[in-house]
Scaffold this active site. Sequence first.
Site, PDB file in Angstrom:
ATOM      1  N   LYS A 126       0.808  -1.213   0.000  1.00 23.06           N
ATOM      2  CA  LYS A 126       0.000   0.000   0.000  1.00 23.06           C
ATOM      3  C   LYS A 126       0.844   1.267   0.000  1.00 23.06           C
ATOM      4  O   LYS A 126       0.417   2.304  -0.518  1.00 23.06           O
ATOM      5  CB  LYS A 126      -0.971  -0.030   1.173  1.00 23.06           C
ATOM      6  CG  LYS A 126      -2.060  -1.096   0.975  1.00 23.06           C
ATOM      7  CD  LYS A 126      -3.098  -1.051   2.044  1.00 23.06           C
ATOM      8  CE  LYS A 126      -4.278  -1.940   1.685  1.00 23.06           C
ATOM      9  NZ  LYS A 126      -3.904  -3.256   1.171  1.00 23.06           N
ATOM     10  N   HIS A 245     -14.257  -2.363  10.468  1.00 18.20           N
ATOM     11  CA  HIS A 245     -13.728  -2.062   9.142  1.00 18.20           C
ATOM     12  C   HIS A 245     -14.159  -3.095   8.101  1.00 18.20           C
ATOM     13  O   HIS A 245     -13.606  -3.133   7.000  1.00 18.20           O
ATOM     14  CB  HIS A 245     -12.199  -1.957   9.152  1.00 18.20           C
ATOM     15  CG  HIS A 245     -11.683  -0.980  10.161  1.00 18.20           C
ATOM     16  ND1 HIS A 245     -11.864   0.377  10.044  1.00 18.20           N
ATOM     17  CD2 HIS A 245     -11.022  -1.174  11.334  1.00 18.20           C
ATOM     18  CE1 HIS A 245     -11.317   0.986  11.081  1.00 18.20           C
ATOM     19  NE2 HIS A 245     -10.804   0.071  11.871  1.00 18.20           N
ATOM     20  N   ARG A 302      -9.156  -7.915  -7.132  1.00 20.01           N
ATOM     21  CA  ARG A 302      -9.973  -9.123  -7.203  1.00 20.01           C
ATOM     22  C   ARG A 302     -11.431  -8.719  -7.329  1.00 20.01           C
ATOM     23  O   ARG A 302     -11.763  -7.534  -7.268  1.00 20.01           O
ATOM     24  CB  ARG A 302      -9.793  -9.962  -5.929  1.00 20.01           C
ATOM     25  CG  ARG A 302     -10.078  -9.170  -4.651  1.00 20.01           C
ATOM     26  CD  ARG A 302      -9.941 -10.021  -3.410  1.00 20.01           C
ATOM     27  NE  ARG A 302      -9.899  -9.241  -2.186  1.00 20.01           N
ATOM     28  CZ  ARG A 302     -10.959  -8.775  -1.533  1.00 20.01           C
ATOM     29  NH1 ARG A 302     -12.162  -9.001  -2.027  1.00 20.01           N
ATOM     30  NH2 ARG A 302     -10.823  -8.089  -0.417  1.00 20.01           N
TER      31      ARG A 302
END
Length: 683
Positions: A126, A245, A302
Amino acid sequence: MTQTPNNNAQRFDTLLVANRGEIACRVMRTARRMGLRTVAVYSDADANARHVREADEAVRLGPAAARESYLNVEAVVEAARRTGAGAIHPGYGFLSENGPFVEALDAADITFVGPPASAIAAMGDKSAAKARMHRARVPLVPGYHGDDQDDALLKAEADQIGYPVLLKASAGGGGKGMRIVESGAGFQAALDGCRRESRAAFSDDRMLIEKYLTQPRHVEVQVFCDSHGNGVYLFERDCSVQRRHQKVLEEAPAPGMSEALRREMGEAAVRAAKEIGYVGAGTVEFLLDADGSFYFMEMNTRLQVEHPVTEMITGQDLVEWQLRVAMGEALPLAQDELTITGHSFEARLYAEDPEQDFLPATGTLNRFALDLTGAGLDPERVRLDSGVESGDTVSMHYDPMLAKLIVHGDDRDQALATLGRALAALDVQGVVTNRAFLQRLATHPAFKAVDLDTRFIERNEATLFAPRTYRTEEYAGAALVGLSQLARECESDSPWDRHDGFRLNAPHTIRIALCDPAHAQDDDNSEAVVVVEGTREGDADPWHLSIGGETLMARLQPLEGDAVAVTLNGHRRRLQTRRDGHIVVMADPQGETRLFWRRIDAIDHGHHEAESTLTAPMHGTVVALLVETGQRVEKGMPLMVMEAMKMEHTMTAPADGHVESFHFAAGDTVGQGDVLLEFAADE
């Protein structure tokens, strides 16, 4: 659209699905419709799972633990070779974003239904992804994405960014290795917890830090690219309603989006995908601030769990798109050929208990059904994607999501009303689920009014988890439902064995006490007493109910399955019902009612003392012991951490005192109900 030769892709006639649950079933259905032979893989825990039963062939991978089965790259590749599968679809989760897995498939000349390994690597890290997105002119949230992972440096960066900040695993996703840090005082503990989760989930404990926007919406864009340079966005989804989350309710399109903002966000998402040479289905996730500004969060390389809402509003089968792109075909449609029709919601059904901090649940599904016809629902507008059926076992080893309930309507209000009816018609017995919580979310005034942000559940906790107050009609319905089910359980024809208050030459009379299940063991609980009286020579005969001085004439008519019609003073309501032990459950489109039911004219239905012990609330693995034996602790202090279904759960001290001994060490597997430790409270 133009099409050029593609030497890297090839057509295939056999597809292996390297996943389990509802996504494996979903992919195999589409593959069979396209004329492909399907192969499932399974662990010992899933030997008789639905995806295995539905496949043309199935291959065992290994033991129940994911690392020894679904995450075992060599075993999955060997299963493809053994069955002659020319392609592998990874579903979502497990190996779906695993670059070395894609490289292993390339080496074995097996097509991966997904992006190239280079694209996965580009977005998997990230920190590096942020730099790529900056180059692609995609807006970014202020934060730290550097390689230096020294604790003191990370703390200094967080202090400079300003609290609250969001700690995120650099290699992660799906809410794993992620914490909100409200102040510098809690930074180190949050960092330690994130690293521990990240190491366990991704074998990588590098972290990044971002400014935490206090009331943003989570809006993501579905993108699709092929190997010929074409890329489109299939509009956006709002996924703001989350817990830990992880998403709970999703909808498409995102409410309140202007056409200009939709186009701007969609084009930014396509730029992000093309920057990394993306091929296949992907999701670019953004934080949308109240002023209309949006910021790149991450890209999931994905198919996403929530892709069905995009399918509902576009009329496209995204799995079929994936398979065709993997075969080397160009995208089926260009951007200007894609349109939005209506509105769609998806509700994720989890095996968990929202009343116990969303604790995962295990067990056997005694019943799992959705009665569309009985509830008057249109099969074209309601879809249940599930990987389970009645009789299946929900184990501790995998994610607790059982199914996804997807609905469509001409507009948001209509779709939301359909969602309420569908949730009421969904009958799940044997395992605790979040169905009632989903109903509360879907009917919450703030959700209806699109007052959304990523802390929606926390912000509305007081009303979502408010103590229930019950109406006379609910007490009356529960009394009749419980009594009817009790009578049906009697297998004897003898009047002496009947449980319906039978008396010779006199009206049947029964006294029933009802209360909130959470207070069933309280000595001072406030119970409602219902006196039920009637002749009951046939189902059409009425009962006479007395509740708090009010008298009602009542009838109960059994319908198909577990549905009943309860009529009170001429007002008839259709209810989906069941009984879990002493708890009567009733559901309709307005929500679910649960009441503890007991007869108070019988000597064997008294209160029982509830035993309070430090036992394992679910099957799982001990992650860490947080205190030393003999160490004095205060009430509420964390004692040990367990992990189950990919989530951590902290056991806390029930009182001031000390731990006399731990029965398990870090790494040990425990069963539900196992005594974890000996605790001595202060005198």
